[in-house]
Design an enzyme around this catalytic site. Sequence first.
Site, PDB file in Angstrom:
ATOM      1  N   ALA A 588      38.230 -36.724  32.053  1.00  0.00           N
ATOM      2  CA  ALA A 588      36.966 -36.812  32.625  1.00  0.00           C
ATOM      3  C   ALA A 588      36.373 -35.802  33.680  1.00  0.00           C
ATOM      4  CB  ALA A 588      36.925 -38.684  33.370  1.00  0.00           C
ATOM      5  N   LYS A 589      34.722 -35.921  33.463  1.00  0.00           N
ATOM      6  CA  LYS A 589      34.131 -34.859  34.795  1.00  0.00           C
ATOM      7  C   LYS A 589      32.983 -35.316  34.763  1.00  0.00           C
ATOM      8  CE  LYS A 589      36.086 -31.556  36.552  1.00  0.00           C
ATOM      9  NZ  LYS A 589      37.301 -31.108  37.059  1.00  0.00           N
ATOM     10  N   GLY A 590      32.468 -35.186  35.971  1.00  0.00           N
ATOM     11  CA  GLY A 590      30.789 -35.488  36.721  1.00  0.00           C
ATOM     12  C   GLY A 590      30.073 -34.664  36.242  1.00  0.00           C
TER      13      GLY A 590
END
Length: 1043
Positions: A588-590
């Site tokens: 995941a990444k933001g």
Amino acid sequence: MSTPVSADPTRVDPNILSSLRPAAVRNLSETSLNKVKNLPGYTTPVFKGKEEQRALVENDVAAKGFIPRELVAGEVNWFYTNLGIDDTYFQNESREIISDHIIALFGAKILAYTKHDPSKLVIDLEKIDEKGATFIHTSPPGLTVTEGPGSTCEARIDEQFLDHSTPENAYRLETFRSAGSISATASQQLRCYFVTKCNFPAPPPTTPGQKTDIRSVSDSVFLEKATPNTLDIYQKVMWNVESRYGPVLEVFEVEGTRERRLVIGYKMGGTSKFFSALSNLYHFYSLYSARKYVEQFSNGITIISLYLNPLPDSSAPPIEHSIFQIMKEASLLYCLPDNPYFLPKAVGSHAVQEATYAYSGWIFAQHFCNRLGPAYLQLKNVLNENDSTHAEVLNDIKRRFREETFTRESIAQVIHNHPELIRLLYVNFAMTHYPATDDASQLAPTLSYQRLQVTQPLTDEELYDKIRRTVPNKHELQVLESFLIFNKNVLKTNFYQPTKVALSFRLAPDFLPEVEYPRKPYGMFLMIGNDFRGFHIRFRDVARGGVRLVMSRNKENYSINQRMLFDENYNLASTQNLKNKDIPEGGAKGTILPSLGANPRRCFEKYVDAIIDLLIPGQTPGIKERLVDLYGKPEILFLGPDEGTADMMDWAALHARERGAETWWKSFTTGKSASKLGGIPHDTYGMTSRSIRQYILGIYKQLGLREKDVTKVQTGGPDGDLGSNEILLSNDKTVAIIDGSGVLADPAGIDREELIRLARLRIPVGNFNTAKLSKDGYLVKVEDQDIKLPSGEVVLDGTDFRNGAHLRFKADIFVPCGGRPEAINISNMAALIDAEGKPHFKYVVEGANLFFAQQARLFLEKRKVILFKDSSTNKGGVTSSSLEVLAGLALTTEEYTNLMIFKDGKPSEFYQNYVKDVQAKIAENAASEFQCIWREHSRLQGAKLRTTISDELSSTLNNLQHELENSDLFDDLPSRRGVMARAIPETLVKQVGLDALLERLPEPYQRALFSSWVGSRFIYKYGVNASSVDFFHFARDLAASKN
């Protein structure tokens, strides 16, 4: 000339208003509305020296000679008594300023007379100095003017004074509408604004948990003027603001009148351009303000108070109803006060809800209009992406398509061109996402929807058909189609939450075109604020990854970052997913893109709060209410630190706890401070470096090398996490280190004791004691110019030398521990091969993320370089973070506080043992994967490159984990218990007990943990080409372990 243009809310039959308004609002207005007596909220100032001042001003005006002497007394008297200017003005201003203003007013009258139209009389008086400002101008009530002084006055006050107020330098505002008209022949009224610098008392001593006394943080003038009732109201609002992250809105009915007072409190700096936007809002509903106040307090809180009245003979919805719509829409304005689609001055303008929807769709369209199309797909099929030249051509074409096809401006123009279609699209959105009311049978989309009461809501098919028949070309059709796609794929949103600080949308990723995004994410979030936009992408239900601030140096850089934001997020999350192959969490990444000049930390806080709105069911009517949730399952995200957010993880975890995430606040973020919140810092315990070291040591062992004889080049110096730990853990002959401060090189080997000193102090190579270099060694700092090296070469510029230094040195092994992504790429990779065709390095272990472009890795491996890529080598950090998440989920808040959080600055025995377990898991996983890749490469006799094997290994593991998560193997209790006993660190199992752990851990997390352990151990043991029979033998032994 001042030309008022009235916005025209749809005129609605008052009888249908009650049924259309939400039940919660009806109840509030009918039974429990706050009421106040019909008394001023502030004492009216009386200037005792006014008559004396008037006489002196009359003399001054006469002496200046601009007004005929016989008219002076009349003009001064009119100014002092008939205009209705508040005594605050006369008390604050000098005689000189007042006399100038009277002369200016007389001049304006003469100008209007020459035009033979009294309505052309425009007054524009102002004074600005370091103490504040005074503005006086003509202002029609209840209208937003498009020309003249009134069109920009409030925006200027926002920009120059209110938006930049801080506890150290704050400005308060009082503004009044005059009761009298400006002359005997002209009916215009005046609006007066008085901006004054706050004078706060000395900060009071603060006691944790103690409520703030408003008097201890108030401006002295405010305390003189505010009535006890106003202080009481503001005190309660202040306490609510202190206990909440978003704005606080309260409405008060003034007894015996139709006046409503709207009071809004929020944290200073939480929004911008808000005061002027509020005027546009109440003008939209044909209301006018008699008085407005903006008060600042030294504890960092702003409170706005608006005294609102209906225009006489207006056919707009009655104030008794519209005030609640204004409350709702004020919360949207707080998120997006500078919305180009909410312009009351524009004919046919959108209401705030529609305008906010238009803005959200505008952002969505910028990122997701399919900008490549079939022509690109055909070209992609013809070209070979593994060929570096072809790949470069494809990348150039992709970039050009994105820059030129759908620009922000062209999308905005389409939205402005089709207001009616945008309204229909908004209704299509509202019909799905407007929260259910107490009356189960009805939808209550408020006044924003009532503007379309003559329109029957259309089905998706009917709406698409109408769009197709209305728009003139494919470009516009594609933009408006993207709004339909947006509507179709929003699973939940905080759009209709009564209070919020930014908008958030949980999106189903099904709409992403496969040609651009070959691997479909599991879930996506889009966050939109007044000073940022951001995404969060995850590839599995249970997934973890860092949140990155993407900062922009200038306008051009911001445009590039804005265009590439989603793609950068997607690629980072995808890479993270490959790296997370042997842990429960997928990748995941933001990403957060702050606007130019925005406060990055505030953007992060809004981003996190808006995400939490979608993770926690609302329980508080009027503040946080339940959402329409088409996803229908509980969701937990695990966030970690990344560029620019390392010091914000504590805040996010504690904020989640304050918002009510009692079961998962401990695991919501990783990278928390160890002593305060029980985090496990990667750098302190060398977590990422321990994984990298397993690959370095594995190479030495397989090839029979002695470490002390091996020469090494390293990027990333002793001031960084990876760089310092690589120095402390290694014992080789390092010949060059390149970091932010410069280049340190010594062919005889850099003095290790001095390197260790720098690493322990965490300071860069620029601090190296050059007396410890050999005769051929040197240090070139980035600020150096015209430096002569021992070889005789002259370095003209230290920064340029540093930027290319990783391409000049030769050694046995290269370990990049820092540097920009793709520092070695298609355009410069040939520089790593010397004139005789020999690579500069025999071995490469890629410690820094994405240091090599994929084509560069393949290029070097084809030339016999033994290279291990980042997604295999530097996964120690993600393993550590994963086990930090596990501890947060497994322990109760009480256990977590006692076992993970330091006491008197010292860790518990449990914490120390758990960290050792984490380090052991990292070493075990890295060694297992190294052996698997080495074994597979040997089996194929080098026919397949290690980079390719690593990618296939990640892909195979991810696919196997997905299959296992959806299989019934997890349902076999003996197997489940056997796997869990081995997958969970021993220290945690001993402390909590296996049965308790299986009860506490959420089932999706248990499935992910089970599948990741089974999948990774199986593949590492049997290889990527393992058979079904191999898995049968492996699965048979799962239960035969600790039980």
